[in-house]
Structures are given as C-alpha cells and as structure tokens.
Design an enzyme around this catalytic site. Sequence first.
Site, PDB file in Angstrom:
ATOM      1  CB  ILE A 177      -0.955   0.013   1.214  1.00  0.00           C
ATOM      2  CG1 ILE A 177      -1.725  -1.314   1.313  1.00  0.00           C
ATOM      3  CG2 ILE A 177      -1.918   1.187   1.112  1.00  0.00           C
ATOM      4  CD1 ILE A 177      -2.521  -1.659   0.096  1.00  0.00           C
ATOM      5  CG  ASP A 178       3.281   2.453   3.366  1.00  0.00           C
ATOM      6  OD1 ASP A 178       2.370   3.282   3.508  1.00  0.00           O
ATOM      7  OD2 ASP A 178       3.755   1.812   4.315  1.00  0.00           O
ATOM      8  CB  ALA A 179       5.484   0.136  -2.483  1.00  0.00           C
ATOM      9  CB  ALA A 190       5.583   5.587  -3.168  1.00  0.00           C
TER      10      ALA A 190
END
Length: 369
Positions: free
Chosen positions: A168-170, A173
């Site tokens: 989710i973070d990646a 980004a």
Amino acid sequence: VSLPLEGRVVVELGHSVAAPAAGQILADLGGDVVKIEKAEGDDARKWGPPFVDGASATFQALNRHKRSVVCDLRDERQREALIHFIVDKADVVLQNLRPGQLEKLGLSGAALIQRKPGLIYCNIGAFGARGPLAERPGYDPLMQAFGGIMSITGEQGRPPVRVGPSIIDAGTAMWAVIGILSKLYEGKGGLVDVSLFETATAWMNMHAAMYCASGEVPKKHGSGQTGIVPYRAYRTRDGDIVVPAGNNNLFRRFAGVLGHPEWADDARFRDNPERVKNQGVLYGLIEPEMLKRTNAEWTAALDEAGVPCAPVQDVKQLLETEQLAVLGLVRQAEGSSIPLIGLPISFDGQRPPHGRAAPKLGEHTKDLL
C-alpha cells in the site's frame, strides 16, 4: 547518464514509507530531493535491527540519494526559512504528515501555491482528501485490513495475514510520482492528492468486479487466483513451485507432464469454468503427483513442455539469482555498506545510477537553510 528530472528540486516533508519511497523514485530519476526531518529524525531511522551506516536497513532502502535537513516546523524562524527555500528553489513538495498538521503552520498546498503558483504540491493521505475518515491517520497494515486485501490473502479458514511487502505504501508512492510527473508534463503547478485507502481499493479492482458481477464475496485462495484453475503453488520433494496453467492448452501440457494426459479430456476439467467449479478435486489429484520430484526436476520438465513455472525463492536465493545480476538491479550506492535494489526502469538500455547512500540526520541543514 542524463536523467529526466535533473535540475528539479523536491522538498520531502515525509516519514515512514510512502512519501520517502516516492521521494527516492524522484531522486533516482535525477531530482534533487531535500528530506525535511524533525530533530530526532524520521521514525524509520530506528526501525531495526538490523542497523547499518547509522540507521536501520529499512531507512537505507528508502532514502537513497537525498539530502537531509533538520527543521523544527513549530519554530517560526526555522519554518520561515523552509518556506523561503520552497518559494525560491522548489519545483515539488511531497508530504505525508498527519492530516491538518501543515495547514496550521502555513505549509499547506493552498498556502504555498498561493505564494508560488508554479509549485506542484503532492499530498499523500491516509483515507483521502475528503469524507468522514479524512482526518484519521493510516498505515500500510490498517489499509490492507480496511481495504479488503487481508480478506483475500492467506489460506481459507486461517487468521488474516498481511502481504509481506508494504504494497500500500509502495503503491501510493508510485501513484504520487505518476501524479507529479503528469503535472510536470502539463507544465503547471497545482495539487496532487493520493492516499493509502485509494491505493488499497485500486488493488481490489478485479475482486470488486467479480463481486459486482456475481454477488459472491471473494474468498482466500492461498497461492492461487480467483477464477483461474489450476493456478497456484505446489509442495515438491524439496520445496515449493508455482505453476500457472491458466488456459486449456497449458493445462493439457501440464497434465501431460504429470503423466495424466487424460485429465485434459475429463468433463470436469475440460475448460476453465469447469476446472474452477471442480478445483478441489483437481488440486487433490495434482498435489500428490507434484511431491514425486524436486523443484529442479519439475522446472526442467515443465520448461521442456512450455509450461510456465517458478520455484518459491527466499530473499537470499533471489539476490543470488543470475538473472538479477545480469539486469544490474542491485547495486552499491556511494557511501553505503550494503547493496540496494534500484529503480526497476532503464532508459535506452541504461539503468539510473544509485547515487549516494541515505544521508546522515541533518547532514545538509547548514548548506540549505
């Protein structure tokens, strides 16, 4: 190597994973990324062990080729110095601080774009820019849970599990970078809004479509895939191997390699809808056959038959893979004690260089502010 973002200045008001990951992509593309940190530094600096070169391995993996500036945003003098730097030098501001924090300090997108109309300002939020949950904080595992990903990950009847990488973070980004690059291409300043929740929801697009079409809530399928059979990992004599025989031709070849060509003509397995309907029976037939050979033996036999397959590798095996070495994706950054995985893009056959290792806390404060 000439890089597309050379000469562009990016100010990263970011911490943890999402904004730093976006900042590192921009840095690898040639941007001059200035990382603004609190006095004690980005929390990720302490996310260990293991630690290397003065910070956690996680921090090193997310903050390559940046400059670090310590700035107390609540100190008026330091804050004004940062604002002047943004107005004078920055092309992009990237932030993932707690909702509402920057508005109170005059560092919101609206405030800074008013002073510099050509500025591109990217908000990486938790639940999105508006709505009843807009003010709530968010982290990768929360969004894997709330966004439905945990409901389809793992084995049926087992507790929820998180996908190992911070997808989710990646993913957020990458959406942030896509938005910023789109604005740069457009040649105009303005706001870009992305969020962890929107990214999690976007990953669920196929499962959402299946539910809307059938009314059935998608279930967990372990290493398999909803709607395609046979398409999963199998235990072998010495490990595990994935065989995605996702169409009739591949299934016929797979059945032949297994020594049971008659399966391809069985009415229960004649096409994918029938195989999905009877997957319990089919997998029950395949599994004992797969235990009879090693990963290497199955790979050789399946390759010869033109059936795609891949052994399940751990990180050590991955990093020792010849294909990875040939691609040059893992490299040593200047000043780094460990090799790092780089940007998975090449331009005219050339991969962007790694540049410098992650900066020491506040290493460039006096130079820039």
